[in-house]
Design a protein around this motif. Structure first.
Motif, PDB file in Angstrom:
ATOM      1  N   LEU A   1       5.657   9.032   4.217  1.00 25.26           N
ATOM      2  CA  LEU A   1       5.988   7.921   3.324  1.00 25.26           C
ATOM      3  C   LEU A   1       6.456   6.693   4.091  1.00 25.26           C
ATOM      4  O   LEU A   1       6.268   5.568   3.655  1.00 25.26           O
ATOM      5  CB  LEU A   1       7.054   8.343   2.323  1.00 25.26           C
ATOM      6  CG  LEU A   1       6.639   9.457   1.350  1.00 25.26           C
ATOM      7  CD1 LEU A   1       7.805   9.870   0.475  1.00 25.26           C
ATOM      8  CD2 LEU A   1       5.466   8.991   0.495  1.00 25.26           C
ATOM      9  N   LEU A   2       7.095   6.925   5.248  1.00 23.30           N
ATOM     10  CA  LEU A   2       7.608   5.828   6.058  1.00 23.30           C
ATOM     11  C   LEU A   2       7.006   5.901   7.464  1.00 23.30           C
ATOM     12  O   LEU A   2       6.767   6.989   7.982  1.00 23.30           O
ATOM     13  CB  LEU A   2       9.132   5.911   6.163  1.00 23.30           C
ATOM     14  CG  LEU A   2       9.895   5.797   4.849  1.00 23.30           C
ATOM     15  CD1 LEU A   2      11.364   6.125   5.039  1.00 23.30           C
ATOM     16  CD2 LEU A   2       9.751   4.394   4.279  1.00 23.30           C
TER      17      LEU A   2
ATOM     18  N   CYS B   1       6.872   5.623  11.649  1.00 26.01           N
ATOM     19  CA  CYS B   1       7.799   6.177  12.639  1.00 26.01           C
ATOM     20  C   CYS B   1       8.866   5.180  13.079  1.00 26.01           C
ATOM     21  O   CYS B   1       9.893   5.564  13.614  1.00 26.01           O
ATOM     22  CB  CYS B   1       7.027   6.701  13.846  1.00 26.01           C
ATOM     23  SG  CYS B   1       6.100   5.419  14.708  1.00 26.01           S
TER      24      CYS B   1
ATOM     25  N   HIS C   1      10.475   2.941  10.990  1.00 23.41           N
ATOM     26  CA  HIS C   1      11.091   2.328   9.802  1.00 23.41           C
ATOM     27  C   HIS C   1      12.580   2.046   9.951  1.00 23.41           C
ATOM     28  O   HIS C   1      13.091   1.106   9.388  1.00 23.41           O
ATOM     29  CB  HIS C   1      10.846   3.194   8.559  1.00 23.41           C
ATOM     30  CG  HIS C   1      11.709   4.403   8.483  1.00 23.41           C
ATOM     31  ND1 HIS C   1      11.429   5.555   9.192  1.00 23.41           N
ATOM     32  CD2 HIS C   1      12.847   4.641   7.809  1.00 23.41           C
ATOM     33  CE1 HIS C   1      12.354   6.450   8.933  1.00 23.41           C
ATOM     34  NE2 HIS C   1      13.221   5.924   8.103  1.00 23.41           N
ATOM     35  N   ASN C   2      13.323   2.856  10.716  1.00 22.28           N
ATOM     36  CA  ASN C   2      14.770   2.640  10.807  1.00 22.28           C
ATOM     37  C   ASN C   2      15.178   2.013  12.142  1.00 22.28           C
ATOM     38  O   ASN C   2      16.336   2.025  12.499  1.00 22.28           O
ATOM     39  CB  ASN C   2      15.523   3.946  10.588  1.00 22.28           C
ATOM     40  CG  ASN C   2      15.140   5.008  11.596  1.00 22.28           C
ATOM     41  OD1 ASN C   2      14.243   4.810  12.404  1.00 22.28           O
ATOM     42  ND2 ASN C   2      15.814   6.131  11.547  1.00 22.28           N
TER      43      ASN C   2
END
Length: 87
Positions: free
Chosen positions: A21-22, A24, A26-27
């Motif tokens: 869904l996100l 690698c 994303h954060n």
């Protein structure tokens, strides 16, 4: 072309049965420029001699410093003595 696509999609389905869904990154606090650079290096799309030779932009895929060795990102990071930073 269709047979190559079938092999590629089957291979991808086997290594990644579900689509994440996100992404690698994303954060991570990275700029778009750094994310694009990271993806290009990860996928092998760069202007290093190995890839530029595939694109017919270079006449040799070999390292300009160490001729019998193919110059790709692995070579630059782990092998090439001209890129190693002394500790």
């Amino acid at each position: 072309m269709a047979s190559t696509l079938g092999i590629t999609s089957t291979w991808y389905r086997n290594i990644s049965p579900t689509i994440p869904l996100l992404p690698c990154f994303h954060n991570l606090n990275l700029s778009r420029k750094n994310i694009v650079l990271f993806i290009h290096l990860r996928s092998g799309h760069s202007l290093l001699p190995f890839h530029s030779f595939k694109l017919l932009l270079n006449n040799s895929p070999l390292c300009t410093q160490h001729n019998p060795i193919v110059c790709d990102i692995t070579h630059l990071i782990f092998i090439c003595p001209s890129c190693i930073i002394p500790m």
